[in-house]
Design an enzyme around this catalytic site. Structure first.
Site, PDB file in Angstrom:
ATOM      1  N   ASP A 416       0.840  -1.201   0.000  1.00 32.92           N
ATOM      2  CA  ASP A 416       0.000   0.000   0.000  1.00 32.92           C
ATOM      3  C   ASP A 416       0.879   1.257   0.000  1.00 32.92           C
ATOM      4  O   ASP A 416       2.042   1.224   0.384  1.00 32.92           O
ATOM      5  CB  ASP A 416      -0.909  -0.011   1.227  1.00 32.92           C
ATOM      6  CG  ASP A 416      -2.128   0.882   1.065  1.00 32.92           C
ATOM      7  OD1 ASP A 416      -2.402   1.319  -0.064  1.00 32.92           O
ATOM      8  OD2 ASP A 416      -2.808   1.136   2.072  1.00 32.92           O
ATOM      9  N   GLU A 419       2.720   4.777  -4.331  1.00 37.68           N
ATOM     10  CA  GLU A 419       2.859   5.760  -5.431  1.00 37.68           C
ATOM     11  C   GLU A 419       4.260   6.371  -5.525  1.00 37.68           C
ATOM     12  O   GLU A 419       4.670   6.628  -6.670  1.00 37.68           O
ATOM     13  CB  GLU A 419       1.793   6.869  -5.273  1.00 37.68           C
ATOM     14  CG  GLU A 419       0.368   6.428  -5.438  1.00 37.68           C
ATOM     15  CD  GLU A 419      -0.183   5.729  -4.200  1.00 37.68           C
ATOM     16  OE1 GLU A 419      -1.180   4.997  -4.333  1.00 37.68           O
ATOM     17  OE2 GLU A 419       0.393   5.908  -3.113  1.00 37.68           O
ATOM     18  N   ASP A 484      -8.781   4.097  -3.275  1.00 37.05           N
ATOM     19  CA  ASP A 484      -9.726   4.321  -2.176  1.00 37.05           C
ATOM     20  C   ASP A 484     -10.996   4.983  -2.694  1.00 37.05           C
ATOM     21  O   ASP A 484     -11.298   6.151  -2.416  1.00 37.05           O
ATOM     22  CB  ASP A 484      -9.079   5.178  -1.094  1.00 37.05           C
ATOM     23  CG  ASP A 484      -7.927   4.463  -0.409  1.00 37.05           C
ATOM     24  OD1 ASP A 484      -7.886   3.222  -0.481  1.00 37.05           O
ATOM     25  OD2 ASP A 484      -7.069   5.134   0.190  1.00 37.05           O
TER      26      ASP A 484
END
Length: 809
Positions: A416, A419, A484
């Site tokens: 997670d 990026e 999300d």
């Protein structure tokens, strides 16, 4: 013949009719050892084929040297037969597929595919001086950018740039290439967590800009028929890929950048997941609830509470918190005994307050600031540093974390915030600064986890869930999700579009948090419709904030019942879905396919995602709005379509209004298709591959032989195809006079032990009771229902021998 080709290409150039950069002047050219180069006053073009359908172009400005380091490309250039022509002021270099033509004056580069115009450079490469590139609220600014631009035709529709929520047609947008999460997005999002430097056209070509640093893709935002790639630095290299079908284009691209490895079979089952399970006790009790309610489940995902009691303050510990998970190895073994895999979340951040901070500083694990000290800054979870996966010390330290967890029995990892979520441009990595590696950080992190998983458990297929990546990430087994998303109808709307777009860009396993993630919205209709859609998306994983349960076992009775029906259907489709995974592995074919894959010249489908193909033979139309009683569905031409639930037959080539049902979404099967279904199971470990419920959808319009192949193996062997440990079941059907003939045969690899199959063959749309039935040489009666027009035949089949069934109609 060469002169004919040249004349045709000249016609294409005059059709494009736009000169390139007027300041670029041709000087000379050379063709040697399959490489074609053109020297200009300001640099050199280098053209090289990877295949007949893939041509790479590099521009080297004067004084620069070629950088061979591609994050994406793994294919080696191929030696292919090429043609070379120089007539008048046009030089043409080409294969039987793609050709490049260079007009010497005025200078112009254009591309064709089998004589058909694709695209031409406009100014080609140039620098844009003093034009700020402000990607993230002023955080990233460049005084100078580099651009490559192209001429577009007025009518072409454009796709690509990774995951966005914009509608299928992305023409008219200037889109940042900067991986960034968009929390709680709904119907529109121009920047999300997984950007890819790819453009695809409705003319069935792709351009892959083979460069890692941040930038933009401008899809004709100024409406002057211009496509522009813009970046702060890096390689001036792109590949043009074309084909005669969308399947060819995606296959070639994934040849270039790598195919998705095969997932373990359990990855196609149902996941229990939420943000998050706080304790070992809660984890085990949740799985027991699935067992008590007889809802199939194959894995449970532990969010960040496995290493900390609170959301903030402990990220980067990478160890089970003993207070909450006192005996983690025992817990993992207990779950394994229940046929449930354990997946752990991890992040690439180590907080300065975490248990590992002193260790990572001492072992030189972290990215640096300008002074050479670990770069630290604040973000939502605390004061943090970022692991430098580009340094050998950082890479090996992080890899050992995963290897240690794998040795405990963990069989999947969730990466997670990759990026990376917060990545200041002053942060320095061994490979470059933050802006240079930002977009490939998730890609290279996936490689790290993939290699760690292989080293720790060489007998297991890796499972790697990641939020961010880049072009080629599929070859590291990366399974991305759409971020999300808002737990709302607005959040549901773009989900098919995002998955379809990513499949076209080589990322075949894009999926969503089923039910939606962000927001405490208790809406059972939304939840059920999302889970029904999930049956026909690559990964089945409900996930959300814990304030409203994501797991069906904790929902209201009606919602639970409908969710259970959807999950049970997902498991029934296991043999069909497993075959889709193999098709993706071998040919790059996405599991979810836009309808343009079947009707590429149908302009009405160029910007269409309301329905899609699940594999070749299912047509799916998700319900994406609240309270709908009916919706329009387009049925692909050249086929008839069976309602999967009622057997109603609809002729293709039309749009029809369909009445909706709460227990399912519109689902149709192509006439002439074979669909294998599995017996009920509690997990994929219970799957009985030798018991097959085989449906054949008979229709008089199917006049040619229909064939479908279904791949089978043990669901876990690494590289079963390379090890020749598989079988392929081949089912064929055709009409011979008044007889329907169905043949069963198998291709059995030398290291696979096949077994007798117990088959219930269900033939749909038999108008009247058959006059005669033969299974092999034996007469049979079968079970015919005149009301449903279904014929059922039960028999056993030894795949080592071909078996013919004949039904006299």
């Amino acid at each position: 013949m060469k002169n004919i080709i040249l004349v045709f290409n000249l016609f294409g150039l005059f059709h494009i009719g736009i000169a390139q950069n007027p300041n670029r002047i041709y000087q000379s050219h050379n063709e040697e050892n399959g490489i074609f180069s053109v020297t200009t006053n300001d640099g050199k073009y280098i053209f090289q084929f990877y295949s007949e359908d893939i041509l790479e172009t590099t521009f080297l400005p004067t004084g620069e040297t070629f950088n061979p380091d591609s994050h994406a490309v793994v294919l080696s250039p191929q030696k292919i037969e090429t043609t070379y022509n120089y007539q008048g002021n046009v030089i043409t270099f080409g294969s039987e597929g793609i050709s490049v033509s260079v007009t010497t004056s005025p200078f112009q580069i254009s591309y064709t595919y089998k004589g058909k115009n694709l695209i031409s450079e406009k100014q080609g490469y140039y620098k844009s001086v003093h034009e700020p590139m402000d990607l993230v609220s002023g955080n990233i600014v460049a005084d100078q950018t580099e651009k490559i631009d192209f001429n577009l035709t007025e009518d072409e529709v454009l796709y690509g740039a990774g995951a966005r929520a914009l509608g299928m047609n992305r023409r008219g947008y200037r889109l940042p290439l900067f991986n960034r999460a968009h929390y709680g997005y709904q119907e529109h999002s121009e920047l999300m967590n997984f950007t890819i430097p790819i453009v695809l056209s409705s003319k069935m070509y792709m351009i892959h800009f083979d460069n890692a640093p941040i930038g933009y893709l401008d899809f004709d935002s100024k409406k002057d028929n211009t496509l522009t790639y813009e970046t702060i630095s890096g390689r001036k290299t792109y590949q043009v890929i074309a084909g005669e079908s969308w399947y060819d284009v995606v296959d070639s691209y994934t040849d270039l950048t790598g195919k998705q490895p095969m997932l373990p079979r359990w990855a196609l089952g149902n996941f229990s997941s939420r943000f998050g399970y706080h304790t070992q006790k809660e984890t085990l009790e949740t799985i027991q609830k699935f067992k008590d309610d007889e809802i199939p489940v194959d894995a449970i995902i532990l969010d960040l509470y496995w290493f900390g009691k609170e959301i903030k303050g402990s990220m980067g510990g990478f160890e089970f918190l003993k207070d909450s998970f006192p005996t983690p190895k025992q817990m993992i073994n207990t779950l394994k005994f229940q046929d449930v895999e354990t997946i752990l979340i991890t992040e690439p951040f180590v907080l300065t307050t975490s248990l590992k901070w002193d260790e990572v500083v001492e072992k030189n694990v972290m990215a640096k600031d300008s002074t050479g000290s670990p770069a630290v800054y604040d973000f939502y979870f605390g004061n943090t540093g970022l692991i430098d996966i580009y340094s050998s010390s950082g890479y090996n330290w992080f890899k050992n974390i995963y290897k240690g967890l794998s040795e405990m029995g963990v069989t999947g990892f969730w990466g997670d915030l990759g990026e990376p979520e917060v990545h200041p441009n002053w942060v320095q990595h061994v490979k470059g600064n933050a802006d240079e590696v930002h977009n490939i950080y998730g890609h290279d992190w996936a490689r790290l986890v993939y290699e760690a998983s292989q080293e720790a458990s060489p007998e297991l297929r890796p499972f790697i869930l990641m939020r961010a990546g880049s072009s080629g990430s599929q070859r590291y087994g990366l399974i991305p999700w759409t971020g999300d998303v808002s737990r709302s109808w607005g959040g549901l709307v773009p989900q098919p579009e995002i998955a379809l777009q990513m499949g076209m860009q080589g990322i075949g396993f894009m999926h969503s948090d089923l039910g939606g993630f962000a927001g405490a919205n208790l809406d059972d209709e939304l939840y059920v419709r999302w889970l029904q859609y999930g049956v026909f998306q690559p990964i089945y994983r409900p996930h959300a904030h814990e304030d409203v349960p994501s797991e069906p076992v904790f929902r209201a009775t009606k919602a639970k019942t409908l969710a259970k029906q959807a999950i049970e259907l997902r498991y029934k489709l296991l043999p069909y879905n497993y075959n889709l995974m193999v098709q993706n592995h071998l040919g790059g074919v996405p599991l979810m396919r836009p309808l343009i894959f079947e009707e590429p010249s149908n302009e009405k489908l160029w910007d269409y995602s309301q329905s899609y193909l699940w594999g070749k033979d299912f047509l799916i139309s998700p319900v994406l709005a609240q309270g709908k009683e009916s919706q329009e569905v387009y049925f692909l031409k050249d086929s008839y379509w069976f309602d999967f639930y009622t057997d109603e037959i609809i002729k293709g080539g039309q749009t029809k209004t369909i009445q909706l049902k709460e227990e399912s979404i519109p689902t149709y099967v192509r006439a002439g298709a074979f669909i294998p279904l599995a017996q009920p199971m509690a997990s994929t470990k219970d799957y009985e591959p030798n018991q097959i419920e085989l449906h054949y959808f008979h229709h008089s319009s199917v006049t040619e032989e229909m064939e479908r192949k279904f791949y089978m193996d043990d669901g876990k062997t690494v590289d079963p195809i390379g090890k020749k440990a598989f079988e392929i079941l081949v089912f064929e059907a055709e009409i011979e006079g008044k007889w329907l003939e169905i043949d069963l045969e198998a291709e059995i690899a030398e290291n696979y032990t096949t077994s007798t199959k117990t088959i219930q063959l269900i033939i749909h749309n038999i108008e009247s009771r058959p006059r005669k039935i033969k299974i092999g040489k034996q007469k049979a009666n079968g079970d015919y229902n005149s009301k449903t027009k279904i014929l059922k035949l039960n028999f056993e089949w030894n795949p080592k021998e071909e078996l013919e069934l004949r039904v006299k109609l």
